[in-house]
Design a protein around this motif. Structure first.
Motif, PDB file in Angstrom:
ATOM      1  N   THR A  31       0.895  -1.038  -0.181  1.00 41.25           N
ATOM      2  CA  THR A  31      -0.369   0.136   0.351  1.00 41.25           C
ATOM      3  C   THR A  31       0.841   0.950  -0.064  1.00 41.25           C
ATOM      4  O   THR A  31       0.712   2.116  -0.913  1.00 41.25           O
ATOM      5  N   ILE A  32       1.791   0.981   1.035  1.00 40.97           N
ATOM      6  CA  ILE A  32       2.861   2.690   0.713  1.00 40.97           C
ATOM      7  C   ILE A  32       3.708   2.294  -0.691  1.00 40.97           C
ATOM      8  O   ILE A  32       3.540   4.029  -0.647  1.00 40.97           O
ATOM      9  N   GLY A  33       3.564   1.547  -0.654  1.00 38.05           N
ATOM     10  CA  GLY A  33       4.417   1.128  -2.368  1.00 38.05           C
ATOM     11  C   GLY A  33       3.169   2.180  -3.314  1.00 38.05           C
ATOM     12  O   GLY A  33       4.054   2.791  -4.381  1.00 38.05           O
ATOM     13  N   LEU A  34       2.052   1.527  -3.424  1.00 33.39           N
ATOM     14  CA  LEU A  34       0.971   2.312  -4.155  1.00 33.39           C
ATOM     15  C   LEU A  34       0.883   4.409  -4.481  1.00 33.39           C
ATOM     16  O   LEU A  34       1.170   4.430  -4.992  1.00 33.39           O
ATOM     17  N   VAL A  35       0.722   4.250  -2.575  1.00 35.75           N
ATOM     18  CA  VAL A  35       0.326   5.272  -2.846  1.00 35.75           C
ATOM     19  C   VAL A  35       2.096   6.653  -3.249  1.00 35.75           C
ATOM     20  O   VAL A  35       1.786   7.637  -3.648  1.00 35.75           O
ATOM     21  N   MET A  36       3.232   5.937  -2.855  1.00 28.07           N
ATOM     22  CA  MET A  36       4.442   5.886  -3.472  1.00 28.07           C
ATOM     23  C   MET A  36       4.643   6.666  -4.439  1.00 28.07           C
ATOM     24  O   MET A  36       5.136   7.935  -5.059  1.00 28.07           O
ATOM     25  N   GLY A  37       3.737   5.805  -4.936  1.00 33.67           N
ATOM     26  CA  GLY A  37       4.034   5.990  -6.768  1.00 33.67           C
ATOM     27  C   GLY A  37       2.957   7.120  -6.786  1.00 33.67           C
ATOM     28  O   GLY A  37       3.675   7.593  -7.912  1.00 33.67           O
ATOM     29  N   PHE A  38       1.919   6.850  -6.418  1.00 33.80           N
ATOM     30  CA  PHE A  38       0.702   8.143  -7.031  1.00 33.80           C
ATOM     31  C   PHE A  38       1.448   9.288  -6.768  1.00 33.80           C
ATOM     32  O   PHE A  38       1.576   9.718  -8.161  1.00 33.80           O
ATOM     33  N   GLY A  39       2.275   9.530  -5.341  1.00 34.32           N
ATOM     34  CA  GLY A  39       2.455  10.867  -5.530  1.00 34.32           C
ATOM     35  C   GLY A  39       4.038  11.461  -6.509  1.00 34.32           C
ATOM     36  O   GLY A  39       3.728  11.967  -6.362  1.00 34.32           O
ATOM     37  N   ALA A  40       5.262  10.000  -6.685  1.00 33.43           N
ATOM     38  CA  ALA A  40       5.692  10.575  -7.551  1.00 33.43           C
ATOM     39  C   ALA A  40       4.823  11.506  -8.937  1.00 33.43           C
ATOM     40  O   ALA A  40       5.703  11.876  -9.852  1.00 33.43           O
ATOM     41  N   GLY A  41       3.800  10.952  -9.396  1.00 25.96           N
ATOM     42  CA  GLY A  41       3.122  10.815 -10.857  1.00 25.96           C
ATOM     43  C   GLY A  41       3.125  12.674 -10.801  1.00 25.96           C
ATOM     44  O   GLY A  41       3.144  12.898 -11.574  1.00 25.96           O
ATOM     45  N   VAL A  42       2.120  12.605  -9.185  1.00 26.75           N
ATOM     46  CA  VAL A  42       2.037  13.667  -8.888  1.00 26.75           C
ATOM     47  C   VAL A  42       2.724  14.791  -8.995  1.00 26.75           C
ATOM     48  O   VAL A  42       3.051  15.894  -9.769  1.00 26.75           O
ATOM     49  N   LEU A  43       3.902  14.608  -8.800  1.00 26.48           N
ATOM     50  CA  LEU A  43       5.070  15.354  -8.581  1.00 26.48           C
ATOM     51  C   LEU A  43       6.023  15.965 -10.169  1.00 26.48           C
ATOM     52  O   LEU A  43       6.213  16.443 -10.198  1.00 26.48           O
ATOM     53  N   ILE A  44       6.292  14.064 -10.911  1.00 27.04           N
ATOM     54  CA  ILE A  44       6.711  14.691 -11.476  1.00 27.04           C
ATOM     55  C   ILE A  44       5.665  16.003 -13.167  1.00 27.04           C
ATOM     56  O   ILE A  44       6.585  16.667 -13.787  1.00 27.04           O
ATOM     57  N   SER A  45       4.261  15.276 -12.980  1.00 30.21           N
ATOM     58  CA  SER A  45       3.635  16.617 -13.541  1.00 30.21           C
ATOM     59  C   SER A  45       3.790  18.079 -13.089  1.00 30.21           C
ATOM     60  O   SER A  45       3.958  18.857 -13.734  1.00 30.21           O
ATOM     61  N   VAL A 246      -0.281   3.821 -11.522  1.00 23.77           N
ATOM     62  CA  VAL A 246      -0.929   4.748  -9.609  1.00 23.77           C
ATOM     63  C   VAL A 246      -0.083   5.752 -10.663  1.00 23.77           C
ATOM     64  O   VAL A 246      -0.060   6.801 -10.361  1.00 23.77           O
ATOM     65  N   THR A 247       0.797   5.996 -10.815  1.00 21.48           N
ATOM     66  CA  THR A 247       2.272   7.353 -11.228  1.00 21.48           C
ATOM     67  C   THR A 247       1.435   7.686 -12.351  1.00 21.48           C
ATOM     68  O   THR A 247       1.527   9.398 -12.146  1.00 21.48           O
ATOM     69  N   VAL A 248       0.691   7.219 -13.021  1.00 21.17           N
ATOM     70  CA  VAL A 248       0.110   7.648 -13.855  1.00 21.17           C
ATOM     71  C   VAL A 248      -1.150   8.569 -13.899  1.00 21.17           C
ATOM     72  O   VAL A 248      -1.425   9.967 -14.366  1.00 21.17           O
ATOM     73  N   LEU A 249      -1.968   7.299 -13.090  1.00 26.39           N
ATOM     74  CA  LEU A 249      -3.504   8.657 -12.527  1.00 26.39           C
ATOM     75  C   LEU A 249      -2.827   9.732 -11.314  1.00 26.39           C
ATOM     76  O   LEU A 249      -3.327  11.119 -11.436  1.00 26.39           O
ATOM     77  N   GLY A 250      -1.406   9.964 -10.859  1.00 30.74           N
ATOM     78  CA  GLY A 250      -0.525  10.739 -10.196  1.00 30.74           C
ATOM     79  C   GLY A 250      -0.407  11.906 -11.126  1.00 30.74           C
ATOM     80  O   GLY A 250      -0.957  13.142 -10.919  1.00 30.74           O
ATOM     81  N   PHE A 251      -0.017  11.619 -11.775  1.00 34.59           N
ATOM     82  CA  PHE A 251       0.748  12.418 -13.235  1.00 34.59           C
ATOM     83  C   PHE A 251      -0.816  13.195 -13.732  1.00 34.59           C
ATOM     84  O   PHE A 251      -0.824  14.620 -14.058  1.00 34.59           O
ATOM     85  N   ALA A 252      -2.236  12.658 -14.137  1.00 27.59           N
ATOM     86  CA  ALA A 252      -2.900  12.879 -14.375  1.00 27.59           C
ATOM     87  C   ALA A 252      -3.711  13.891 -13.747  1.00 27.59           C
ATOM     88  O   ALA A 252      -4.493  15.475 -13.990  1.00 27.59           O
ATOM     89  N   VAL A 253      -3.971  13.210 -12.249  1.00 25.20           N
ATOM     90  CA  VAL A 253      -4.897  14.626 -10.895  1.00 25.20           C
ATOM     91  C   VAL A 253      -3.854  15.678 -11.592  1.00 25.20           C
ATOM     92  O   VAL A 253      -4.700  17.222 -10.838  1.00 25.20           O
ATOM     93  N   SER A 254      -2.697  15.885 -11.231  1.00 28.98           N
ATOM     94  CA  SER A 254      -1.849  17.293 -11.478  1.00 28.98           C
ATOM     95  C   SER A 254      -2.095  17.904 -12.124  1.00 28.98           C
ATOM     96  O   SER A 254      -1.634  18.920 -12.388  1.00 28.98           O
ATOM     97  N   PHE A 255      -2.127  17.655 -13.248  1.00 32.16           N
ATOM     98  CA  PHE A 255      -2.304  17.760 -14.902  1.00 32.16           C
ATOM     99  C   PHE A 255      -3.541  18.339 -15.150  1.00 32.16           C
ATOM    100  O   PHE A 255      -3.119  19.692 -15.381  1.00 32.16           O
ATOM    101  N   PHE A 256      -4.691  18.193 -14.275  1.00 32.91           N
ATOM    102  CA  PHE A 256      -5.264  18.499 -14.756  1.00 32.91           C
ATOM    103  C   PHE A 256      -5.853  19.743 -13.571  1.00 32.91           C
ATOM    104  O   PHE A 256      -6.184  20.217 -14.304  1.00 32.91           O
TER     105      PHE A 256
END
Length: 260
Positions: A31-45, A246-256
């Motif tokens: 779970t921690i890994g998945l949440v961290m992947g989401f956060g990584a996508g947010v930061l990349i965007s 989940v990284t792509v999901l985080g990226f999408a949230v931040s992008f929009f």
């Protein structure tokens, strides 16, 4: 300046929230890994659209490129020194332990992590500061345009901080650190993050466009290197292939949020 301090505090406070979640909840490493992947996508965007794109439009390609390279090289050098001091697993829920294949959690893996924990306290503090300061400075910089703080940047920092401190706090507890020590660590980093946001705003208010662009992409380069060097490897180790989604999901949230 007070607005910069407020938003820097908001972004940094999620470190304490994540630490509390990691200490109170029985969260699996997956779970921690998945949440961290989401956060990584947010930061990349956020680094791409809130920092690099704005810097390129305001200051041009040479300043933006120079900032990216300088920020990446600075973070790389600092991260290398901190790794040598014992902070190489600072975002891991199993500090110093051998990675378990496919990110699965087992009692043996947890025991190994606690038994072989070697991360130095000073290296952890420096590592947390190295990770958090560029993000918070970027929040302060986002206020300089006069249109208010960048919502996407604040959300990016807030969301990425939670899995970072959650994961690290879980590993610190397994390595024998006290709850007081762990919370004091993140409180100190939160204070430093607030100061970084203020400095990012106060010191660059009258800076030329080229200087502003360089500083923005300097932060972006440091953030992107941090994501690639520390966040994504830990996320994949503990959560496997789903991290990509989940990284792509985080990226999408931040992008929009940026495009809204």
């Amino acid at each position: 300046m007070f607005e910069a301090a407020f938003w820097g505090l908001v972004g940094g406070a999620s470190l304490i929230i994540g630490a509390l979640l990691g200490l109170v909840l029985n969260v699996t490493h997956r779970t921690i890994g998945l949440v961290m992947g989401f956060g990584a996508g947010v930061l990349i965007s956020a680094a791409a659209f809130e920092l690099t794109m704005e810097a390129y439009e305001a200051a041009g390609g040479p300043a933006a490129a120079a900032g990216l390279i300088a920020g990446s090289a600075t973070f790389f050098a600092g991260d290398w020194l901190i790794d040598r001091g014992g902070g190489h697993r600072r975002k891991s829920p199993v500090h110093g332990g051998m990675p378990h294949p496919r990110g699965l959690d087992t009692p043996a893996a947890a025991t190994a992590g606690a038994a072989t924990a070697t991360t130095g306290g000073a290296a952890l503090v420096l590592g947390a500061l190295l990770d958090g300061i560029p993000e918070s400075a970027a929040i302060g910089i986002s206020l300089l345009g006069g249109a208010g703080v960048s919502t996407a940047m604040v959300v990016a920092v807030f969301l990425s901080n939670i899995p970072e401190s959650m994961s690290a706090s879980t590993g610190l507890r397994a390595s024998g650190r006290s709850t007081t020590w762990i919370l004091a660590l993140w409180a100190g980093v939160t204070a430093a993050s607030t100061i970084s946001a203020v400095l990012g705003y106060a010191l660059l208010g009258d800076a030329p466009h080229a200087t502003m662009g360089f500083i923005q992409t300097f932060a972006a380069g440091a953030i992107l290197t941090m994501v690639a060097d520390t966040m994504v490897p830990e996320a994949v180790e503990h959560a496997g292939r789903l991290v990509g989604i989940v990284t792509v999901l985080g990226f999408a949230v931040s992008f929009f949020l940026s495009a809204a």
